[in-house]
Design a protein around this motif. Structure first.
Motif, short mmCIF file in Angstrom:
data_model
loop_
_atom_site.label_atom_id
_atom_site.label_comp_id
_atom_site.label_asym_id
_atom_site.label_seq_id
_atom_site.Cartn_x
_atom_site.Cartn_y
_atom_site.Cartn_z
N GLU A 79 0.74 -1.22 0.06
CA GLU A 79 0.03 0.07 -0.06
C GLU A 79 0.95 1.33 0.09
N ALA A 80 1.91 1.31 0.70
CA ALA A 80 2.92 2.19 0.73
C ALA A 80 3.50 2.63 -0.74
N LYS A 81 3.71 1.60 -1.42
CA LYS A 81 4.42 1.92 -2.71
C LYS A 81 3.30 2.40 -3.64
N ALA A 82 2.31 1.84 -3.31
CA ALA A 82 1.07 2.28 -4.31
C ALA A 82 0.79 3.71 -3.77
N SER A 83 0.78 4.22 -2.88
CA SER A 83 0.46 5.77 -2.35
C SER A 83 1.50 6.52 -2.86
N PHE A 84 2.68 6.16 -2.85
CA PHE A 84 3.67 7.04 -3.76
C PHE A 84 3.76 7.13 -5.04
N LEU A 85 3.44 5.91 -5.78
CA LEU A 85 3.20 5.91 -7.18
C LEU A 85 2.06 6.72 -7.48
N GLU A 86 1.07 6.64 -6.80
CA GLU A 86 0.02 7.54 -7.32
C GLU A 86 0.08 9.09 -7.14
N ALA A 87 0.96 9.40 -6.05
CA ALA A 87 1.14 10.96 -5.86
C ALA A 87 2.11 11.40 -6.86
N LEU A 88 2.99 10.39 -7.02
CA LEU A 88 4.16 11.02 -8.09
C LEU A 88 3.51 11.34 -9.16
N ASP A 89 2.53 10.37 -9.85
CA ASP A 89 1.81 10.41 -11.16
C ASP A 89 0.81 11.76 -11.12
N ASP A 90 0.07 11.75 -9.80
CA ASP A 90 -1.00 12.77 -10.03
C ASP A 90 -0.43 14.15 -9.89
N LEU A 91 0.51 14.30 -8.97
CA LEU A 91 0.99 15.87 -8.58
C LEU A 91 2.28 16.15 -9.23
N ILE A 92 3.15 15.23 -9.79
CA ILE A 92 4.31 15.64 -10.50
C ILE A 92 4.35 15.21 -12.03
N ALA A 237 19.86 18.08 -7.72
CA ALA A 237 19.17 19.38 -8.17
C ALA A 237 17.59 19.13 -8.02
N GLY A 238 17.17 18.01 -8.05
CA GLY A 238 15.83 17.91 -8.08
C GLY A 238 15.11 18.12 -6.97
N CYS A 239 13.64 17.87 -6.86
CA CYS A 239 12.76 17.90 -5.68
C CYS A 239 12.77 19.29 -5.07
N GLY A 240 12.81 20.22 -6.13
CA GLY A 240 12.62 21.75 -5.92
C GLY A 240 13.94 22.56 -5.60
N ARG A 241 14.94 21.70 -5.42
CA ARG A 241 16.27 22.66 -5.12
C ARG A 241 16.53 23.56 -5.98
N THR A 242 16.35 23.28 -7.36
CA THR A 242 16.48 24.71 -8.21
C THR A 242 15.07 25.64 -8.51
N GLY A 243 14.45 25.39 -7.93
CA GLY A 243 13.02 26.14 -7.88
C GLY A 243 11.87 25.50 -8.50
N THR A 244 12.07 24.61 -9.02
CA THR A 244 11.00 23.76 -9.88
C THR A 244 11.25 22.27 -9.39
N PHE A 245 10.46 21.36 -9.55
CA PHE A 245 10.57 19.99 -8.89
C PHE A 245 11.54 19.37 -9.79
N PHE A 246 11.66 19.31 -11.19
CA PHE A 246 12.76 18.91 -11.69
C PHE A 246 13.59 20.11 -12.24
N SER A 311 1.18 20.31 -4.09
CA SER A 311 -0.35 20.22 -4.66
C SER A 311 -0.70 21.70 -5.29
N ASN A 312 0.08 22.48 -5.13
CA ASN A 312 0.12 23.99 -5.63
C ASN A 312 1.36 24.48 -5.84
N ASP A 313 1.26 25.72 -6.23
CA ASP A 313 2.83 26.40 -6.24
C ASP A 313 3.22 27.36 -5.28
N ASN A 314 2.56 27.16 -4.16
CA ASN A 314 3.22 27.99 -2.80
C ASN A 314 4.52 27.67 -2.65
#
Length: 421
Positions: A79-92, A237-246, A311-314
């Motif tokens: 279930e944990a893996k599924a929750s991550f995969l769904e969040a990655l696909d939906d939000l990123i 550089a990913g996960c927001g470090r440069t200002g955007t997720f990628f 989930s938003n650009d804040n």
């Protein structure tokens, strides 16, 4: 300190710069056994973008542990893996019009790089890779072969082969992409056609060198025209470090593969992935293996981090404001102390200041530590001071850290140059 001197290998490094024993941490703060507090402008070398012991991520993890959620499951479904995969696909991925399959590798960045290189060679049936000057990709054999830093390379103790090094944008005034394209189309150039090009769009350990959008677009075009895969190493550089997720988002390119680690787990828990275009998923089951290729605790905190911050650009707007504030201090220092500094480096909150030499940067980092802040250096000669605080830092904390830095600069200027104009 006796136990560390007696038992721990000489290979340790960060503890040499920060010779205290840390006991706990929260947000942007590290605390020692004696209760001394240090602002953390290192953040696990980019592994703690959301801070130490982030309260929302911690609560999600505690609830998961309390209900006896899966800790170790190899690569079985959970279930944990599924929750991550769904969040990655939906939000990123979907909001950025990216379609990738996800490979969970061993939990370190270098393992993700190894997997990406292996897959590229398998898919293209070619053995060579192109990497760039000042690139850093890890310390296992394949990733190290693609790494430029001589200090790390000499630790291999064996030849590091099958990589052609091309000048990164701005390196020694050389047009590396023209050289690359010319060599690809010259039968006498001596370059075997590579399976893939591996690149950091912003080079972390190499000194915060930034590839321009136009340069990256041109690189992608060269790769596509010559049937070469483009792999972006977004581990630091990913996960927001440069200002955007990628890090590559502003350029509009769509890499064939992306490697992520460090802050992808959210909480500082080990986790690494390769994102790959679906047609490249030509692995046979178990071909790239690993006992810890499914850190379910990290899946929980990773999914929560995406839900809370993406989930938003804040969050992106907060990073932008922080970057502007750091940039202002850097530009002021470059202007005031030209005998000490060369230029600003980096992008977003993957940002730093290039000193005239490594001695100055080292003195600044040491003085910052004496004043209560952990900060490190990067670059071929460790000449760049890196501002790598957690992205969740408050305005007051950021101001405090920047004041410590400027005070350190004043002290070093007075010491070395007899003035602080």
């Amino acid at each position: 300190m006796d136990i560390f001197k007696k038992q721990e290998s000489n290979v340790r490094s960060y503890s040499n710069s920060f010779p205290v024993i840390f006991r706990k941490a929260k947000g942007c703060w590290l605390e020692t056994e004696q209760g001394e507090r240090y602002l953390d402008f290192l953040a696990g070398a980019g592994s703690l973008n959301y801070g130490h012991n982030n309260s929302e991520l911690k609560q999600a993890l505690l609830e998961y542990i309390e209900m006896d959620g899966i800790t170790h499951g190899l690569d079985m479904h959970s279930e944990a893996k599924a929750s991550f995969l769904e969040a990655l696909d939906d939000l990123i991925l979907k909001p950025r019009n990216l379609e990738y399959k996800v490979q969970f590798t061993g939990p370190t960045g270098t393992n993700a790089v190894e997997a990406a290189l292996k897959l590229a060679k398998k898919v293209k049936a070619r053995s060579s890779i192109v990497a760039f000057t000042n690139g850093f990709h890890g310390c296992t054999a394949g990733a190290l072969a693609a790494t430029g830093n001589q200090h790390h390379r000499q630790g291999a103790g064996s030849p590091l082969n099958n990589v052609t090094r091309i000048p990164f944008e701005g390196y020694a005034g050389i047009d590396g992409l023209t050289l690359f394209e010319t060599m690809l189309n010259d039968n006498s150039a001596g370059m075997d056609k590579p399976a893939a090009v591996l690149i950091e769009t912003v080079q972390g350990e190499g000194g915060l060198n930034v590839a321009s959008n136009a340069w990256l677009q041109r690189l992608e075009k060269i790769c596509h025209s010559n049937d070469i895969l483009l792999i972006v190493d977004d581990i630091q550089a990913g996960c927001g470090r440069t200002g955007t997720f990628f890090s590559f988002e502003p350029s509009g390119i769509k890499p064939d593969m992306v490697t992520l680690s460090k802050s992808i787990g959210g909480y500082g828990l080990p986790m690494a992935v390769v994102l790959l275009k679906p047609e490249l998923d030509q692995w046979k089951p178990g071909e790239h293996n690993g006992t810890f290729r499914g850190n379910n605790h990290a899946f929980i905190t990773a999914a929560k981090a995406l839900e809370v911050y993406w989930s938003n650009d804040n969050f992106e707007q907060h990073i932008k404001r922080c970057s502007e504030k750091v940039d202002g201090v850097i530009q002021r220092c470059v202007s005031r102390f030209p005998e000490m500094f060369v230029q600003r480096k980096g992008r977003g909150m993957m940002i730093g200041i290039e000193c005239q030499n490594g001695q100055l940067s080292g003195d600044i980092a040491k003085t910052c530590f004496e004043k209560g802040m952990v900060i490190e250096t990067a670059g071929p000669n460790d000449e760049v001071v890196k501002f790598f605080c957690p992205l969740t830092i408050t305005n007051a904390e950021l101001d405090q850290g920047l004041t410590i830095f400027e005070d350190a600069v004043e002290a070093i200027a007075a010491k070395h140059f007899k003035k602080a104009s």
